[in-house]
Design a protein around this motif. Structure first.
Motif, PDB file in Angstrom:
ATOM      1  N   GLU A 152       0.843  -1.192   0.000  1.00 38.18           N
ATOM      2  CA  GLU A 152       0.000   0.000   0.000  1.00 38.18           C
ATOM      3  C   GLU A 152       0.884   1.250   0.000  1.00 38.18           C
ATOM      4  O   GLU A 152       1.954   1.275   0.618  1.00 38.18           O
ATOM      5  CB  GLU A 152      -0.905   0.012   1.234  1.00 38.18           C
ATOM      6  N   GLU A 153       0.423   2.283  -0.660  1.00 43.53           N
ATOM      7  CA  GLU A 153       1.216   3.509  -0.810  1.00 43.53           C
ATOM      8  C   GLU A 153       1.536   4.158   0.534  1.00 43.53           C
ATOM      9  O   GLU A 153       2.637   4.676   0.744  1.00 43.53           O
ATOM     10  CB  GLU A 153       0.472   4.497  -1.710  1.00 43.53           C
ATOM     11  N   PHE A 154       0.573   4.155   1.455  1.00 44.98           N
ATOM     12  CA  PHE A 154       0.757   4.849   2.729  1.00 44.98           C
ATOM     13  C   PHE A 154       0.919   3.903   3.925  1.00 44.98           C
ATOM     14  O   PHE A 154       0.864   4.327   5.070  1.00 44.98           O
ATOM     15  CB  PHE A 154      -0.418   5.812   2.981  1.00 44.98           C
ATOM     16  N   ASP A 155       1.083   2.609   3.644  1.00 43.38           N
ATOM     17  CA  ASP A 155       1.262   1.642   4.730  1.00 43.38           C
ATOM     18  C   ASP A 155       2.099   0.479   4.216  1.00 43.38           C
ATOM     19  O   ASP A 155       1.573  -0.426   3.559  1.00 43.38           O
ATOM     20  CB  ASP A 155      -0.102   1.152   5.229  1.00 43.38           C
ATOM     21  N   ASN A 156       3.390   0.493   4.529  1.00 43.22           N
ATOM     22  CA  ASN A 156       4.273  -0.544   3.991  1.00 43.22           C
ATOM     23  C   ASN A 156       4.158  -1.876   4.726  1.00 43.22           C
ATOM     24  O   ASN A 156       4.887  -2.810   4.448  1.00 43.22           O
ATOM     25  CB  ASN A 156       5.738  -0.064   3.991  1.00 43.22           C
ATOM     26  N   ARG A 157       3.234  -1.961   5.679  1.00 44.19           N
ATOM     27  CA  ARG A 157       2.964  -3.235   6.336  1.00 44.19           C
ATOM     28  C   ARG A 157       1.820  -3.984   5.654  1.00 44.19           C
ATOM     29  O   ARG A 157       1.635  -5.172   5.871  1.00 44.19           O
ATOM     30  CB  ARG A 157       2.609  -3.010   7.810  1.00 44.19           C
ATOM     31  N   SER A 158       1.040  -3.268   4.866  1.00 44.11           N
ATOM     32  CA  SER A 158      -0.125  -3.857   4.207  1.00 44.11           C
ATOM     33  C   SER A 158       0.147  -4.032   2.713  1.00 44.11           C
ATOM     34  O   SER A 158       0.686  -3.137   2.061  1.00 44.11           O
ATOM     35  CB  SER A 158      -1.351  -2.958   4.420  1.00 44.11           C
ATOM     36  N   TYR A 159      -0.208  -5.193   2.191  1.00 45.44           N
ATOM     37  CA  TYR A 159       0.039  -5.446   0.776  1.00 45.44           C
ATOM     38  C   TYR A 159      -1.017  -6.385   0.202  1.00 45.44           C
ATOM     39  O   TYR A 159      -1.669  -7.142   0.924  1.00 45.44           O
ATOM     40  CB  TYR A 159       1.439  -6.044   0.561  1.00 45.44           C
ATOM     41  N   THR A 160      -1.168  -6.321  -1.100  1.00 44.25           N
ATOM     42  CA  THR A 160      -1.989  -7.282  -1.827  1.00 44.25           C
ATOM     43  C   THR A 160      -1.046  -8.240  -2.555  1.00 44.25           C
ATOM     44  O   THR A 160       0.128  -7.943  -2.767  1.00 44.25           O
ATOM     45  CB  THR A 160      -2.918  -6.595  -2.842  1.00 44.25           C
ATOM     46  N   ILE A 161      -1.572  -9.384  -2.916  1.00 42.49           N
ATOM     47  CA  ILE A 161      -0.779 -10.404  -3.585  1.00 42.49           C
ATOM     48  C   ILE A 161      -1.265 -10.495  -5.026  1.00 42.49           C
ATOM     49  O   ILE A 161      -2.457 -10.695  -5.279  1.00 42.49           O
ATOM     50  CB  ILE A 161      -0.931 -11.758  -2.880  1.00 42.49           C
ATOM     51  N   GLN A 162      -0.347 -10.342  -5.961  1.00 39.35           N
ATOM     52  CA  GLN A 162      -0.706 -10.377  -7.369  1.00 39.35           C
ATOM     53  C   GLN A 162       0.134 -11.395  -8.112  1.00 39.35           C
ATOM     54  O   GLN A 162       1.292 -11.655  -7.747  1.00 39.35           O
ATOM     55  CB  GLN A 162      -0.523  -8.988  -7.999  1.00 39.35           C
ATOM     56  N   LEU A 163      -0.439 -11.960  -9.149  1.00 38.58           N
ATOM     57  CA  LEU A 163       0.275 -12.927  -9.973  1.00 38.58           C
ATOM     58  C   LEU A 163       1.294 -12.226 -10.864  1.00 38.58           C
ATOM     59  O   LEU A 163       1.044 -11.137 -11.375  1.00 38.58           O
ATOM     60  CB  LEU A 163      -0.705 -13.698 -10.859  1.00 38.58           C
ATOM     61  N   THR A 164       2.429 -12.865 -11.042  1.00 41.64           N
ATOM     62  CA  THR A 164       3.384 -12.405 -12.044  1.00 41.64           C
ATOM     63  C   THR A 164       2.926 -12.924 -13.405  1.00 41.64           C
ATOM     64  O   THR A 164       1.930 -13.671 -13.500  1.00 41.64           O
ATOM     65  CB  THR A 164       4.789 -12.937 -11.743  1.00 41.64           C
ATOM     66  N   LYS A 165       3.649 -12.593 -14.440  1.00 42.97           N
ATOM     67  CA  LYS A 165       3.290 -13.069 -15.779  1.00 42.97           C
ATOM     68  C   LYS A 165       3.312 -14.592 -15.833  1.00 42.97           C
ATOM     69  O   LYS A 165       2.381 -15.222 -16.364  1.00 42.97           O
ATOM     70  CB  LYS A 165       4.247 -12.491 -16.815  1.00 42.97           C
ATOM     71  N   SER A 166       4.358 -15.212 -15.274  1.00 44.36           N
ATOM     72  CA  SER A 166       4.439 -16.677 -15.282  1.00 44.36           C
ATOM     73  C   SER A 166       3.386 -17.282 -14.363  1.00 44.36           C
ATOM     74  O   SER A 166       2.814 -18.339 -14.667  1.00 44.36           O
ATOM     75  CB  SER A 166       5.840 -17.140 -14.874  1.00 44.36           C
ATOM     76  N   GLY A 167       3.103 -16.614 -13.249  1.00 41.19           N
ATOM     77  CA  GLY A 167       2.060 -17.079 -12.337  1.00 41.19           C
ATOM     78  C   GLY A 167       0.694 -17.053 -12.991  1.00 41.19           C
ATOM     79  O   GLY A 167      -0.118 -17.970 -12.830  1.00 41.19           O
ATOM     80  N   ASN A 168       0.447 -15.999 -13.754  1.00 44.03           N
ATOM     81  CA  ASN A 168      -0.820 -15.872 -14.466  1.00 44.03           C
ATOM     82  C   ASN A 168      -0.982 -16.984 -15.490  1.00 44.03           C
ATOM     83  O   ASN A 168      -2.068 -17.566 -15.638  1.00 44.03           O
ATOM     84  CB  ASN A 168      -0.889 -14.500 -15.144  1.00 44.03           C
ATOM     85  N   ALA A 169       0.098 -17.311 -16.184  1.00 44.94           N
ATOM     86  CA  ALA A 169       0.041 -18.360 -17.210  1.00 44.94           C
ATOM     87  C   ALA A 169      -0.261 -19.721 -16.583  1.00 44.94           C
ATOM     88  O   ALA A 169      -1.098 -20.475 -17.093  1.00 44.94           O
ATOM     89  CB  ALA A 169       1.368 -18.411 -17.967  1.00 44.94           C
ATOM     90  N   ILE A 170       0.400 -20.029 -15.459  1.00 41.89           N
ATOM     91  CA  ILE A 170       0.167 -21.315 -14.795  1.00 41.89           C
ATOM     92  C   ILE A 170      -1.234 -21.368 -14.187  1.00 41.89           C
ATOM     93  O   ILE A 170      -1.935 -22.378 -14.280  1.00 41.89           O
ATOM     94  CB  ILE A 170       1.238 -21.573 -13.720  1.00 41.89           C
ATOM     95  N   ALA A 171      -1.660 -20.266 -13.579  1.00 40.02           N
ATOM     96  CA  ALA A 171      -2.995 -20.218 -12.984  1.00 40.02           C
ATOM     97  C   ALA A 171      -4.078 -20.406 -14.047  1.00 40.02           C
ATOM     98  O   ALA A 171      -5.062 -21.116 -13.834  1.00 40.02           O
ATOM     99  CB  ALA A 171      -3.198 -18.898 -12.249  1.00 40.02           C
TER     100      ALA A 171
END
Length: 203
Positions: free
Chosen positions: A96-115
């Protein structure tokens, strides 16, 4: 109930018992199919399930705490899963821009392909389902929704985003048809959703 659904003397005399046993066989099939995918990509079944979930859900649901509830696992277990997927370069953490303790999890390009590829693991189920009549499909869907709704209410499974547990869902005045207050229209049984992005839990 004092008899086990897996006691053949009881099961063979009880339609209810045979339905439960059939559902257990189907759950076995899902596990087998997931294991097959996991071996092909050197991933565990839960790692496969997580990347498929990330592929199809919005960022607000792609967080450790939400994933833990989604899969009925501890945050520590999900965190370890995410750590492994990050090491394999299949996901990335977006802070998160204003909270470096909070984050979302996103697929990378290779992760997207496998998923995208592994998300088709359930395709074998479509063949017998396609042979059912429209009424048969609707009755099966409604029956499964009612079972899931009961299991959710009794705490066996946690997060559900289906119509029956949504604040927007109602029954019509005769109590026979389903109505969506968000769409402001009646819903056919075949339109009831298992996983709706607009779901708001009914209180």
């Amino acid at each position: 109930m004092s008899k086990s659904d897996f006691d053949l003397n009881f099961q063979n005399k009880s339609v209810d018992g045979r339905i439960v046993a059939a559902l257990e066989r189907i759950s076995q099939a899902f596990r087998v199919l997931l294991w097959q995918e996991s071996k092909d990509f050197s991933l565990s079944p839960i790692q496969i399930q997580v990347i498929i979930f990330l592929l199809h859900h919005s960022d607000d649901k792609c967080k450790i705490s939400y994933l833990a509830d989604e899969f009925n696992m501890t945050k520590a277990t999900i965190s370890e899963t995410v750590k492994t997927l990050e090491h394999k370069k299949l996901i990335q953490k977006v802070y998160e821009e204003f909270d470096n303790r909070s984050y979302t999890i996103q697929l990378t390009k290779s992760g997207n392909a496998i998923a995208t590829q592994t998300a088709l693991f359930s395709k074998e189920f479509h063949k017998p389902i396609a042979k059912l009549s429209n009424d048969g499909k609707e009755n099966m869907l409604l029956s499964l929704l009612n079972i899931i709704n009961h299991l959710n209410k009794t705490g066996v499974i946690t997060i559900q985003r289906m119509c029956l547990s949504c604040t927007h869902h109602a029954l019509t005045t005769n109590g026979e048809n389903h109505f969506c207050k968000l769409l402001n229209r009646e819903l056919l049984s075949s339109e009831l959703r298992i996983d709706c992005p607009e779901h708001v839990l009914s209180t």
